[in-house]
Scaffold this motif. Structure first.
Motif, PDB file in Angstrom:
ATOM      1  N   LEU A 219      17.537  11.178  33.673  1.00 24.35           N
ATOM      2  CA  LEU A 219      18.521  12.050  34.313  1.00 24.35           C
ATOM      3  C   LEU A 219      19.789  11.285  34.688  1.00 24.35           C
ATOM      4  O   LEU A 219      20.898  11.791  34.507  1.00 24.35           O
ATOM      5  CB  LEU A 219      17.913  12.731  35.539  1.00 24.35           C
ATOM      6  N   VAL A 220      19.634  10.075  35.196  1.00 23.26           N
ATOM      7  CA  VAL A 220      20.800   9.250  35.547  1.00 23.26           C
ATOM      8  C   VAL A 220      21.658   9.013  34.309  1.00 23.26           C
ATOM      9  O   VAL A 220      22.880   9.175  34.346  1.00 23.26           O
ATOM     10  CB  VAL A 220      20.352   7.909  36.182  1.00 23.26           C
ATOM     11  N   TYR A 221      21.032   8.619  33.210  1.00 28.31           N
ATOM     12  CA  TYR A 221      21.785   8.371  31.971  1.00 28.31           C
ATOM     13  C   TYR A 221      22.447   9.645  31.448  1.00 28.31           C
ATOM     14  O   TYR A 221      23.602   9.629  31.029  1.00 28.31           O
ATOM     15  CB  TYR A 221      20.883   7.775  30.893  1.00 28.31           C
ATOM     16  N   LEU A 222      21.711  10.748  31.454  1.00 23.39           N
ATOM     17  CA  LEU A 222      22.274  12.002  30.957  1.00 23.39           C
ATOM     18  C   LEU A 222      23.462  12.460  31.801  1.00 23.39           C
ATOM     19  O   LEU A 222      24.454  12.951  31.263  1.00 23.39           O
ATOM     20  CB  LEU A 222      21.203  13.087  30.905  1.00 23.39           C
ATOM     21  N   GLU A 223      23.357  12.319  33.111  1.00 23.10           N
ATOM     22  CA  GLU A 223      24.447  12.738  33.996  1.00 23.10           C
ATOM     23  C   GLU A 223      25.712  11.925  33.762  1.00 23.10           C
ATOM     24  O   GLU A 223      26.815  12.398  34.019  1.00 23.10           O
ATOM     25  CB  GLU A 223      24.003  12.646  35.457  1.00 23.10           C
ATOM     26  N   ARG A 224      25.577  10.718  33.256  1.00 22.65           N
ATOM     27  CA  ARG A 224      26.733   9.856  32.958  1.00 22.65           C
ATOM     28  C   ARG A 224      27.314  10.119  31.568  1.00 22.65           C
ATOM     29  O   ARG A 224      28.364   9.585  31.221  1.00 22.65           O
ATOM     30  CB  ARG A 224      26.321   8.385  33.031  1.00 22.65           C
ATOM     31  N   THR A 225      26.641  10.926  30.786  1.00 21.64           N
ATOM     32  CA  THR A 225      27.070  11.199  29.418  1.00 21.64           C
ATOM     33  C   THR A 225      28.128  12.289  29.425  1.00 21.64           C
ATOM     34  O   THR A 225      27.918  13.368  29.979  1.00 21.64           O
ATOM     35  CB  THR A 225      25.849  11.626  28.567  1.00 21.64           C
ATOM     36  N   LYS A 226      29.263  12.016  28.803  1.00 22.29           N
ATOM     37  CA  LYS A 226      30.401  12.933  28.852  1.00 22.29           C
ATOM     38  C   LYS A 226      30.123  14.271  28.190  1.00 22.29           C
ATOM     39  O   LYS A 226      30.735  15.267  28.529  1.00 22.29           O
ATOM     40  CB  LYS A 226      31.624  12.275  28.218  1.00 22.29           C
ATOM     41  N   VAL A 227      29.215  14.329  27.250  1.00 21.98           N
ATOM     42  CA  VAL A 227      28.927  15.581  26.548  1.00 21.98           C
ATOM     43  C   VAL A 227      28.051  16.523  27.389  1.00 21.98           C
ATOM     44  O   VAL A 227      27.987  17.710  27.123  1.00 21.98           O
ATOM     45  CB  VAL A 227      28.297  15.299  25.163  1.00 21.98           C
ATOM     46  N   VAL A 228      27.396  15.995  28.417  1.00 20.93           N
ATOM     47  CA  VAL A 228      26.484  16.796  29.253  1.00 20.93           C
ATOM     48  C   VAL A 228      27.263  17.453  30.387  1.00 20.93           C
ATOM     49  O   VAL A 228      27.952  16.784  31.155  1.00 20.93           O
ATOM     50  CB  VAL A 228      25.344  15.918  29.812  1.00 20.93           C
ATOM     51  N   SER A 229      27.134  18.783  30.485  1.00 20.43           N
ATOM     52  CA  SER A 229      27.831  19.519  31.540  1.00 20.43           C
ATOM     53  C   SER A 229      26.893  19.937  32.675  1.00 20.43           C
ATOM     54  O   SER A 229      27.351  20.294  33.756  1.00 20.43           O
ATOM     55  CB  SER A 229      28.515  20.754  30.964  1.00 20.43           C
ATOM     56  N   GLY A 230      25.604  19.897  32.448  1.00 20.47           N
ATOM     57  CA  GLY A 230      24.651  20.269  33.482  1.00 20.47           C
ATOM     58  C   GLY A 230      23.228  20.086  33.004  1.00 20.47           C
ATOM     59  O   GLY A 230      22.961  20.057  31.797  1.00 20.47           O
ATOM     60  N   ILE A 231      22.316  19.945  33.969  1.00 22.11           N
ATOM     61  CA  ILE A 231      20.905  19.727  33.656  1.00 22.11           C
ATOM     62  C   ILE A 231      20.061  20.585  34.592  1.00 22.11           C
ATOM     63  O   ILE A 231      20.316  20.634  35.795  1.00 22.11           O
ATOM     64  CB  ILE A 231      20.515  18.239  33.828  1.00 22.11           C
ATOM     65  N   GLU A 232      19.065  21.234  34.027  1.00 22.04           N
ATOM     66  CA  GLU A 232      18.085  21.987  34.817  1.00 22.04           C
ATOM     67  C   GLU A 232      16.704  21.412  34.525  1.00 22.04           C
ATOM     68  O   GLU A 232      16.452  20.930  33.424  1.00 22.04           O
ATOM     69  CB  GLU A 232      18.073  23.463  34.410  1.00 22.04           C
ATOM     70  N   ARG A 233      15.816  21.506  35.499  1.00 25.73           N
ATOM     71  CA  ARG A 233      14.445  21.062  35.293  1.00 25.73           C
ATOM     72  C   ARG A 233      13.495  22.118  35.883  1.00 25.73           C
ATOM     73  O   ARG A 233      12.972  21.976  36.977  1.00 25.73           O
ATOM     74  CB  ARG A 233      14.223  19.699  35.946  1.00 25.73           C
ATOM     75  N   PRO A 234      13.251  23.186  35.116  1.00 21.50           N
ATOM     76  CA  PRO A 234      12.435  24.284  35.639  1.00 21.50           C
ATOM     77  C   PRO A 234      10.947  23.950  35.777  1.00 21.50           C
ATOM     78  O   PRO A 234      10.239  24.620  36.513  1.00 21.50           O
ATOM     79  CB  PRO A 234      12.651  25.404  34.626  1.00 21.50           C
ATOM     80  N   GLU A 235      10.486  22.945  35.053  1.00 21.69           N
ATOM     81  CA  GLU A 235       9.091  22.504  35.120  1.00 21.69           C
ATOM     82  C   GLU A 235       9.064  20.989  35.041  1.00 21.69           C
ATOM     83  O   GLU A 235      10.034  20.367  34.588  1.00 21.69           O
ATOM     84  CB  GLU A 235       8.279  23.069  33.946  1.00 21.69           C
ATOM     85  N   ARG A 236       7.951  20.406  35.410  1.00 25.96           N
ATOM     86  CA  ARG A 236       7.823  18.952  35.392  1.00 25.96           C
ATOM     87  C   ARG A 236       8.100  18.358  34.012  1.00 25.96           C
ATOM     88  O   ARG A 236       8.718  17.313  33.892  1.00 25.96           O
ATOM     89  CB  ARG A 236       6.415  18.549  35.855  1.00 25.96           C
ATOM     90  N   SER A 237       7.659  19.036  32.962  1.00 26.96           N
ATOM     91  CA  SER A 237       7.805  18.514  31.605  1.00 26.96           C
ATOM     92  C   SER A 237       8.864  19.238  30.792  1.00 26.96           C
ATOM     93  O   SER A 237       8.858  19.157  29.571  1.00 26.96           O
ATOM     94  CB  SER A 237       6.459  18.575  30.872  1.00 26.96           C
TER      95      SER A 237
ATOM     96  N   LEU B  69      13.077  20.049  30.433  1.00 27.81           N
ATOM     97  CA  LEU B  69      14.438  19.714  30.829  1.00 27.81           C
ATOM     98  C   LEU B  69      15.387  20.548  29.975  1.00 27.81           C
ATOM     99  O   LEU B  69      15.226  20.612  28.756  1.00 27.81           O
ATOM    100  CB  LEU B  69      14.669  18.229  30.557  1.00 27.81           C
ATOM    101  N   ILE B  70      16.354  21.185  30.597  1.00 28.29           N
ATOM    102  CA  ILE B  70      17.357  21.961  29.879  1.00 28.29           C
ATOM    103  C   ILE B  70      18.690  21.253  30.069  1.00 28.29           C
ATOM    104  O   ILE B  70      19.172  21.127  31.204  1.00 28.29           O
ATOM    105  CB  ILE B  70      17.416  23.415  30.388  1.00 28.29           C
ATOM    106  N   VAL B  71      19.247  20.781  28.967  1.00 25.46           N
ATOM    107  CA  VAL B  71      20.486  20.008  29.008  1.00 25.46           C
ATOM    108  C   VAL B  71      21.612  20.863  28.424  1.00 25.46           C
ATOM    109  O   VAL B  71      21.581  21.212  27.246  1.00 25.46           O
ATOM    110  CB  VAL B  71      20.347  18.684  28.213  1.00 25.46           C
ATOM    111  N   HIS B  72      22.579  21.199  29.271  1.00 21.10           N
ATOM    112  CA  HIS B  72      23.749  21.956  28.844  1.00 21.10           C
ATOM    113  C   HIS B  72      24.808  20.954  28.403  1.00 21.10           C
ATOM    114  O   HIS B  72      25.058  19.952  29.087  1.00 21.10           O
ATOM    115  CB  HIS B  72      24.273  22.825  29.986  1.00 21.10           C
ATOM    116  N   ARG B  73      25.425  21.238  27.239  1.00 21.18           N
ATOM    117  CA  ARG B  73      26.403  20.305  26.689  1.00 21.18           C
ATOM    118  C   ARG B  73      27.742  20.990  26.478  1.00 21.18           C
ATOM    119  O   ARG B  73      27.800  22.194  26.214  1.00 21.18           O
ATOM    120  CB  ARG B  73      25.901  19.737  25.366  1.00 21.18           C
ATOM    121  N   ILE B  74      28.797  20.215  26.573  1.00 18.52           N
ATOM    122  CA  ILE B  74      30.152  20.718  26.376  1.00 18.52           C
ATOM    123  C   ILE B  74      30.390  20.938  24.882  1.00 18.52           C
ATOM    124  O   ILE B  74      30.193  20.019  24.073  1.00 18.52           O
ATOM    125  CB  ILE B  74      31.180  19.719  26.944  1.00 18.52           C
TER     126      ILE B  74
END
Length: 127
Positions: free
Chosen positions: A19-37, A39-44
């Motif tokens: 999550l730390v790495y993804l949040e630093r990635t410029k293409v990622v606009s948001g992240i959701e984690r609806p379950e433990r396993s 991950l939903i990664v929204h990208r620009i």
């Protein structure tokens, strides 16, 4: 998700690091984690990546089908540990279902791409 076939969730510390790495990635606009396993990664300017997270020693085809039966809309699987072994048949099956199969580091590279380039991403050392 811990299934009958030995699918194991990753360590929480490993997910936090991802999550730390993804949040630093410029293409990622948001992240959701609806379950433990999951991950939903929204990208620009790119499609959303619905990712199943696992820490499974050998992820076989039967495991893939179990994951897809529970999460039919995923388009990526991240298998965390370096010693985890993807099975060639599973990689082919993933591609047939338009699901990318990645290690932690591969996923961080693949996230910048879409379509076939995302699904078949290989880090520079393998190209």
């Amino acid at each position: 998700m811990t299934g009958n076939l030995g699918i194991h969730p990753p360590q929480e510390s490993a997910v936090r690091q991802l999550l730390v790495y993804l949040e630093r990635t410029k293409v990622v606009s948001g992240i959701e984690r609806p379950e433990r396993s999951l991950l939903i990664v929204h990208r620009i300017k790119k499609s959303t990546v619905r990712t199943f997270l696992t820490d499974t020693y050998i992820l076989g085809t039967a495991d893939l089908f179990e994951v897809l039966s529970r999460h039919p809309d995923i388009n990526a699987i991240v298998n965390f540990s370096l010693w985890n072994l993807p099975v060639q048949v599973t990689q082919q099956e993933c591609l047939a279902h338009e699901v990318g199969l990645f290690t932690f580091k591969e996923f961080l590279g693949a996230i910048h791409y879409s379509g076939k380039r995302f699904l078949t991403y290989e880090p520079p050392r393998r190209r």
